[in-house]
Design a protein around this motif. Structure first.
Motif, PDB file in Angstrom:
ATOM      1  N   ALA A 149       6.186 -11.000 -17.602  1.00 50.47           N
ATOM      2  CA  ALA A 149       5.597  -9.788 -17.063  1.00 50.47           C
ATOM      3  C   ALA A 149       4.113  -9.978 -16.789  1.00 50.47           C
ATOM      4  O   ALA A 149       3.409 -10.627 -17.553  1.00 50.47           O
ATOM      5  N   ASP A 150       3.660  -9.351 -15.690  1.00 51.69           N
ATOM      6  CA  ASP A 150       2.239  -9.416 -15.382  1.00 51.69           C
ATOM      7  C   ASP A 150       1.465  -8.322 -16.088  1.00 51.69           C
ATOM      8  O   ASP A 150       0.278  -8.468 -16.334  1.00 51.69           O
ATOM      9  N   VAL A 151       2.131  -7.199 -16.328  1.00 54.07           N
ATOM     10  CA  VAL A 151       1.516  -6.153 -17.127  1.00 54.07           C
ATOM     11  C   VAL A 151       2.165  -6.194 -18.506  1.00 54.07           C
ATOM     12  O   VAL A 151       3.379  -6.050 -18.631  1.00 54.07           O
TER      13      VAL A 151
ATOM     14  N   ASN B  44      -3.303  -5.773 -17.746  1.00 58.59           N
ATOM     15  CA  ASN B  44      -2.893  -6.549 -16.566  1.00 58.59           C
ATOM     16  C   ASN B  44      -3.420  -7.962 -16.739  1.00 58.59           C
ATOM     17  O   ASN B  44      -4.612  -8.215 -16.575  1.00 58.59           O
TER      18      ASN B  44
ATOM     19  N   SER C 210      -2.424 -10.510 -15.016  1.00 62.81           N
ATOM     20  CA  SER C 210      -2.241 -11.325 -13.804  1.00 62.81           C
ATOM     21  C   SER C 210      -3.554 -11.349 -13.008  1.00 62.81           C
ATOM     22  O   SER C 210      -4.556 -10.743 -13.420  1.00 62.81           O
TER      23      SER C 210
ATOM     24  N   LYS D  58      -3.561 -10.201  -9.981  1.00 62.08           N
ATOM     25  CA  LYS D  58      -3.328  -9.228  -8.908  1.00 62.08           C
ATOM     26  C   LYS D  58      -3.377  -7.830  -9.491  1.00 62.08           C
ATOM     27  O   LYS D  58      -2.975  -7.617 -10.645  1.00 62.08           O
ATOM     28  N   PRO D  59      -3.856  -6.859  -8.732  1.00 66.45           N
ATOM     29  CA  PRO D  59      -3.852  -5.487  -9.250  1.00 66.45           C
ATOM     30  C   PRO D  59      -2.421  -4.940  -9.333  1.00 66.45           C
ATOM     31  O   PRO D  59      -1.549  -5.361  -8.579  1.00 66.45           O
ATOM     32  N   ALA D  60      -2.210  -4.056 -10.274  1.00 67.05           N
ATOM     33  CA  ALA D  60      -0.915  -3.368 -10.406  1.00 67.05           C
ATOM     34  C   ALA D  60      -1.141  -1.890 -10.130  1.00 67.05           C
ATOM     35  O   ALA D  60      -2.152  -1.313 -10.552  1.00 67.05           O
ATOM     36  N   SER D  61      -0.216  -1.286  -9.431  1.00 62.87           N
ATOM     37  CA  SER D  61      -0.384   0.130  -9.076  1.00 62.87           C
ATOM     38  C   SER D  61       0.865   0.921  -9.453  1.00 62.87           C
ATOM     39  O   SER D  61       1.864   0.362  -9.925  1.00 62.87           O
ATOM     40  N   ASP D  62       0.784   2.227  -9.211  1.00 63.50           N
ATOM     41  CA  ASP D  62       1.913   3.135  -9.508  1.00 63.50           C
ATOM     42  C   ASP D  62       2.428   2.927 -10.932  1.00 63.50           C
ATOM     43  O   ASP D  62       3.630   2.896 -11.186  1.00 63.50           O
TER      44      ASP D  62
END
Lengths: 152, 332
Positions: A19-21, A64, A66, A68-72
């Motif tokens: 998992a990235d988050v 997070n 990773s 990359k940003p995570a959204s939603d």
């Protein structure tokens, strides 16, 4: 020995590596220390065991990890069986459910139907809480949500 | 590591007076609450989007065990007894209720009453195993000081403790103290018994040890019992003789003075052979009794009047009256 085994078990069940988050859930017990000068201090200690009437803090930390940003982002936590929600401690006001996650809303908008009568829902009726993060989580960023609950 | 953390927490509690909510609420009003030994499981999940993909991640599952609140209520059903006699045994009653959230075994131990006088000697411990609320010799017997009565949360058991009144306390009081406690111990509120609860959960003392003490007393008997008989012939109290055919009205005064009680008392009066009982004349405190040995207290049988008085606590003054007729060819 029981507590040591419990600790190892928690490590083994940590968030999956892919998992990235990442999420980490902890349960702490809130205790009140009566000081010799008459003051009171509230402390959190690991909740290895709790007794009826005790207040625990269920906390979910997220990060997070990773590039990359995570959204939603939506974090959901059922209120464990035998615990009654007291209040929200971190993460802002969530959405609540009093029917196991079927319907959601502000606590003041929820109703309980029992025995042919309808009443306003109380914190102790809540079965699930859900936080929806309004902003994307940047790489390396982290936060937490938490609620307190009392053991029935 | 968690063991070390837990122990340091408890030591800190003892030093600075940590008051856990459970300990504060574990006194008499505490509901049983969630059963001890259960595991509380908590897990969260997160759903998020990253580069157009939606993923869901579950947290680790945290487990917390429900500790056991060891709490009980001791109800002393009587403070003591009066009118007891030296060297006789009497039963003292109390009830133990488990108001905690786990199953407990309770022990009962006699103590020095510290009253500065001779103590009643503890003889026997029984529990009301047939649940009829009264002492029976078929009730289960237990040993003092040993785990004897298992109680589920909310369950109550009556205990009977037989004690023997010592000699040398006539007109005085003797005492008898006991302590009742759970198998974990009788520590002050908040004392933690690690792994000693149901399901090897931690147990937490929720009852003040003082709540486990009870003292009974027994008052030596000062009872003085009297039975006085008088007769009135032909309605004339001054006469001391009677002629054949005359009716004699008899009065029996059964009295008790001082402090004490009589149990299963029976007053009987055999009539002389030259008297005939007047059927239906028997009365107890002015109320008519039947002559048959039936539901009421009186009877006339085999030439004797009998009245069952039963248990009476002094002072009492009971009047029994009946009539008899002098037989022909006799003079009383």
């Amino acid at each position: 020995m029981k507590h040591l085994l419990l600790g190892l078990s928690a490590l083994a069940l940590a968030a999956p590596a892919f998992a990235d988050v990442r999420l980490s859930s902890t349960v702490q017990e809130e205790i009140v220390i009566q000081k010799p000068n008459g003051g009171r201090e509230v402390k959190l200690i690991p909740a290895d065991s709790v007794a009826p009437g005790d207040t625990v803090i269920v906390r979910v930390a997220y990060a997070n990890e990773s590039e990359k940003p995570a959204s939603d982002i939506v974090i959901s936590n059922p209120v464990p069986e035998h615990l009654s929600l007291v209040d929200i401690r971190e993460g802002g006001e969530p959405a609540y459910s009093v029917d196991g996650g079927e319907t959601w809303g502000a606590l003041s908008a929820l109703k309980i139907v029992s025995g042919g009568e309808t009443r306003a829902a109380k914190a102790a009726d809540v079965t699930n809480v859900r936080w929806r993060l309004t902003q994307p989580l940047a790489p390396g960023a982290s936060g937490a949500v938490a609620f307190s609950a009392r053991l029935d | 590591m968690r063991i070390a953390l837990f122990m340091s927490c408890c030591i800190a509690a003892a030093l600075v007076g940590v008051s856990k909510a459970s300990a504060e609420t574990a006194e008499k009003e505490t509901p049983a609450g969630t059963l001890a030994g259960r595991w509380i499981s908590s897990a969260a999940s997160v759903r998020f989007s990253q580069l157009g993909e939606t993923e869901t991640v579950e947290t680790n599952n945290t487990l917390v065990q429900v500790a056991e609140i060891v709490a009980f209520d001791l109800n002393q059903l009587e403070q003591g007894k009066v009118g007891v006699k030296a060297d006789e045994e009497y039963q003292f009653e109390l009830e133990v209720t488990n108001i905690g959230n786990g199953t407990e075994c309770f022990w009962t131990t006699p103590l020095d009453s510290k009253q500065g006088v001779l103590d009643i000697t503890p003889v026997l411990l029984r529990s009301d195993s047939d649940d009829d609320g009264s002492f029976d010799f078929t009730d289960q017997q237990h040993s003092f000081g040993e785990c004897s009565v298992w109680l589920a949360p909310g369950q109550t058991e009556r205990l009977f403790i037989a004690g023997r009144m010592p000699r040398g306390v006539e007109n005085g009081r003797a005492y008898f103290s006991i302590t009742v406690g759970p198998s974990q111990g009788l520590g002050k509120i908040g004392t933690v018994y690690e792994d000693k609860g149901d399901g090897a959960a931690d147990a937490l003392s929720g009852t003040d040890p003082q709540e486990g003490y009870a003292t009974f007393y027994a008052q030596g008997s000062t009872l003085r019992v009297g039975l006085q008989k008088s007769a009135v012939v032909g309605g004339d109290a001054s006469r001391s003789d009677a002629l054949p055919g005359e009716t004699i009205a008899y009065s029996l005064h059964f009295t008790g003075e001082g402090e004490g009680a009589v149990r299963d008392a029976l007053v009987s009066d055999p009539l002389p052979s030259n008297l005939d009982y007047v059927p239906g004349s028997l009365k107890l405190d002015g109320a008519a009794l039947t002559d048959a040995a039936d539901g009421d207290a009186g009877s006339f049988d085999a030439g004797a009047v009998a009245v069952r008085i039963g248990d009476r606590t002094a002072p009492f003054d009971i009047l029994i009256t009946f009539e008899a007729v002098v037989q022909a060819a006799s003079q009383s």
